[in-house]
Design a protein around this motif. Structure first.
Motif, PDB file in Angstrom:
ATOM      1  N   GLY A 151      93.952  63.867  63.949  1.00 31.28           N
ATOM      2  CA  GLY A 151      92.937  64.886  64.200  1.00 31.28           C
ATOM      3  C   GLY A 151      92.835  65.124  65.691  1.00 31.28           C
ATOM      4  N   HIS A 152      93.106  66.354  66.151  1.00 35.40           N
ATOM      5  CA  HIS A 152      93.022  66.597  67.598  1.00 35.40           C
ATOM      6  C   HIS A 152      91.604  66.963  68.000  1.00 35.40           C
ATOM      7  N   LEU A 153      91.230  66.574  69.205  1.00 36.85           N
ATOM      8  CA  LEU A 153      89.875  66.750  69.711  1.00 36.85           C
ATOM      9  C   LEU A 153      89.714  67.977  70.604  1.00 36.85           C
ATOM     10  N   ASP A 154      90.801  68.475  71.158  1.00 38.36           N
ATOM     11  CA  ASP A 154      90.703  69.585  72.102  1.00 38.36           C
ATOM     12  C   ASP A 154      90.522  70.914  71.368  1.00 38.36           C
ATOM     13  N   VAL A 155      89.962  71.871  72.090  1.00 34.68           N
ATOM     14  CA  VAL A 155      89.764  73.219  71.561  1.00 34.68           C
ATOM     15  C   VAL A 155      90.233  74.225  72.605  1.00 34.68           C
ATOM     16  N   VAL A 156      90.450  75.465  72.162  1.00 39.72           N
ATOM     17  CA  VAL A 156      90.811  76.513  73.113  1.00 39.72           C
ATOM     18  C   VAL A 156      89.553  76.989  73.830  1.00 39.72           C
ATOM     19  N   GLU A 157      89.753  77.663  74.934  1.00 42.26           N
ATOM     20  CA  GLU A 157      88.642  78.144  75.753  1.00 42.26           C
ATOM     21  C   GLU A 157      87.744  79.088  74.957  1.00 42.26           C
ATOM     22  N   ALA A 158      86.463  79.078  75.254  1.00 37.16           N
ATOM     23  CA  ALA A 158      85.498  79.986  74.627  1.00 37.16           C
ATOM     24  C   ALA A 158      84.541  80.468  75.711  1.00 37.16           C
ATOM     25  N   LYS A 159      84.527  81.771  75.973  1.00 37.01           N
ATOM     26  CA  LYS A 159      83.648  82.332  76.996  1.00 37.01           C
ATOM     27  C   LYS A 159      82.329  82.733  76.342  1.00 37.01           C
ATOM     28  N   PRO A 160      81.226  82.134  76.768  1.00 33.39           N
ATOM     29  CA  PRO A 160      79.926  82.426  76.150  1.00 33.39           C
ATOM     30  C   PRO A 160      79.595  83.911  76.091  1.00 33.39           C
ATOM     31  N   GLU A 161      80.016  84.666  77.094  1.00 36.29           N
ATOM     32  CA  GLU A 161      79.687  86.094  77.114  1.00 36.29           C
ATOM     33  C   GLU A 161      80.384  86.870  75.997  1.00 36.29           C
ATOM     34  N   ASP A 162      81.440  86.286  75.412  1.00 35.34           N
ATOM     35  CA  ASP A 162      82.155  86.952  74.322  1.00 35.34           C
ATOM     36  C   ASP A 162      81.563  86.646  72.949  1.00 35.34           C
ATOM     37  N   TRP A 163      80.714  85.629  72.873  1.00 43.61           N
ATOM     38  CA  TRP A 163      80.200  85.163  71.586  1.00 43.61           C
ATOM     39  C   TRP A 163      78.792  85.696  71.336  1.00 43.61           C
ATOM     40  N   SER A 164      78.413  85.758  70.061  1.00 38.89           N
ATOM     41  CA  SER A 164      77.044  86.129  69.709  1.00 38.89           C
ATOM     42  C   SER A 164      76.127  84.910  69.678  1.00 38.89           C
ATOM     43  N   VAL A 165      76.722  83.696  69.720  1.00 43.15           N
ATOM     44  CA  VAL A 165      75.977  82.439  69.788  1.00 43.15           C
ATOM     45  C   VAL A 165      76.613  81.575  70.866  1.00 43.15           C
ATOM     46  N   ASP A 166      75.952  80.488  71.230  1.00 42.65           N
ATOM     47  CA  ASP A 166      76.511  79.552  72.202  1.00 42.65           C
ATOM     48  C   ASP A 166      77.699  78.833  71.564  1.00 42.65           C
TER      49      ASP A 166
END
Length: 468
Positions: free
Chosen positions: A103-118
């Motif tokens: 099970g990998h722990l890393d995730v791809v980048e997520a820019k808060p301004e692009d999302w409707s939630v945090d």
């Protein structure tokens, strides 16, 4: 890798597999898994931050649950201390031939301004859990940790040792891949007779109805080439026949029109044959025909009109980057393009390069291999593994069709398969075939699906460590 079903865009299956509600974990285990998912999502494990904090959190949960410190080991490369991994060994009746879960722990980048939630907060909304990693793949990490704790509390003793590796840098851009590091520096700690990766496989639904369950038995490997042309250049007012951009563009046009030969593996042959049983009419007939040996090439050509089916039938190459010239008023002296190819298991970079060279058909276009690919040989869909997975899946979702699949993306399986370990993608998550939010904005997992996957993972650990 997880989050995109292997095959989409087919006609709706004619059979709907309805059954009583699947079993769920006991209430306390269900809540513990949700709490762990929340804890992992709120830890930023993008490439820039690394996975050490998440690995340490998992280590702490397991130690608090009574696991011995010698069985929960944190490891990070000395030159990349933020890229931590944690290994857990759950002892069985014999240490020989352990089963390794990934099970990998890393995730791809997520820019808060692009999302409707945090993105780094678990948000519950309208029957969904939102947050980066909820589907790729902190949901699987939480299910694995919780299942280990549940098994320990129940004093379960497997026939074989179970090893669970929570690892770093699976996603693209990683510079310290966890399984690669562990195989190179600590092979003895993760050497296994069988590898089960929760970063793939699982169920596909359409309009809320279960269609089929996939077990990932192989994946394509990527290999990247650079094309480059040069010309003398000169003043832009005096164009001549020797133009680097035009030469490169002409070659790219020939590449666009080229199709690699159709090639079926044991997995894709079985996959097409099984999917045909869920289809009707000409699509079903073509799937049956292409699953034969040799495959029906006319049927393959018709199926290839679907881009996802085309990717199952052959190696593919595509231009992804292009640049050229140095000034608006000057003739180009250089033009360059990047070509990324996804090779079928068994194909080679040398063969792909040879076919590209003949297709470009211009010695003035220089073709170079950017880096040798990491091969990912097929883990055959043997009757033994297919039967075991079918029994397990049917204990949760009776009678659902089981289909072996080849992923067009890649995962950490390429590390373990390249090391000689048979590796299979097996997950308890169900997703709609039209859902494609992994790596994207507002990533999410259905709350019901998550709870089911926790129970499935608990059963998965027991089933795969059984000698039967």
């Amino acid at each position: 890798m997880r989050g995109l079903p292997v095959i989409l865009g087919l006609a709706a299956a004619t059979t709907v597999w309805a059954a009583a509600a699947p079993p769920l974990p006991p209430t306390a285990d269900q809540q513990l898994a949700r709490d762990m998912l929340q804890g992992l999502v709120q830890i930023n494990t993008t490439h820039a931050h690394g996975s050490t904090e998440a690995a340490k959190a998992i280590q702490g949960w397991l130690l608090s649950a009574g696991f011995a410190a010698s069985d929960v080991i944190f490891l990070a490369p000395p030159d990349h201390p933020s890229k931590g991994n944690v290994l857990v060994r759950y002892h069985g009746k014999q240490a020989k031939d352990p089963v390794l879960f990934l099970g990998h722990l890393d995730v791809v980048e997520a820019k808060p301004e692009d999302w409707s939630v945090d993105p780094f907060k678990l948000t519950q909304q309208d029957g969904w859990f939102y947050g980066r990693g909820t589907i790729d793949m902190k949901d699987g990490d939480a299910a694995l940790v919780e299942s280990l704790i549940r098994l320990k509390r129940e004093k379960f003793v497997p026939d074989h040792d179970v090893i669970v590796a929570f690892t770093a840098d699976e996603e693209a851009g990683g510079d310290s891949n966890g399984p690669a590091f562990l195989l190179k520096e600590h092979r003895d700690l993760i050497d296994a007779a069988l590898v089960v990766n929760l970063d793939g496989g699982g169920g596909s639904t359409k309009n809320g109805e279960r269609q089929f369950y996939e077990i990932g038995t192989s994946e394509k490997t990527y290999v990247t080439f650079t094309l480059e042309t040069v010309s003398p250049g000169g003043h832009g007012s005096l164009p001549g026949p020797d133009n680097a951009i035009y030469k490169l563009a002409a070659g790219l046009g020939r590449l666009e029109a080229f199709k690699f030969p159709v090639a079926l593996t044991a997995t894709t042959r079985a996959s097409f044959d099984a999917l045909a049983a869920l289809e009707s009419g000409s699509i079903a007939a073509d799937m049956h025909a292409v699953a034969q040996s040799p495959p029906d090439l006319a049927a393959a050509e018709r199926l290839s009109q679907n881009v996802r089916l085309n990717a199952q039938l052959r190696t593919t190459c595509v231009a992804t980057l292009i640049s050229g010239g140095h000034a608006e008023n000057a003739l180009p002296q250089r033009a360059k393009a990047t070509i990324q190819c996804r090779m079928l298991p068994g194909d080679s970079a040398a063969n792909v390069q040879s076919l590209l060279t003949s297709t470009l058909a211009d010695p003035a276009i220089r073709l170079t291999l950017d880096a040798a690919p990491i091969v990912s040989p097929e883990s055959p869909p043997t009757p033994q593994i297919m039967k075991k997975v079918a029994l397990l899946a049917h204990s949760m979702w009776p009678a659902v069709p089981i289909i072996p699949t080849m992923a067009t993306g890649f995962s950490d399986d390429r590390q373990t398969r390249n090391a000689g370990m048979a590796s299979y993608d097996i997950s308890g998550v169900w997703q709609d075939v039209d859902e494609n939010r992994a790596h994207g904005r507002d990533e999410r997992i259905g709350i019901q699906s998550f709870d089911e996957s926790v129970e499935f993972t608990y059963r998965l650990l027991k089933a795969m460590s059984s000698a039967k």
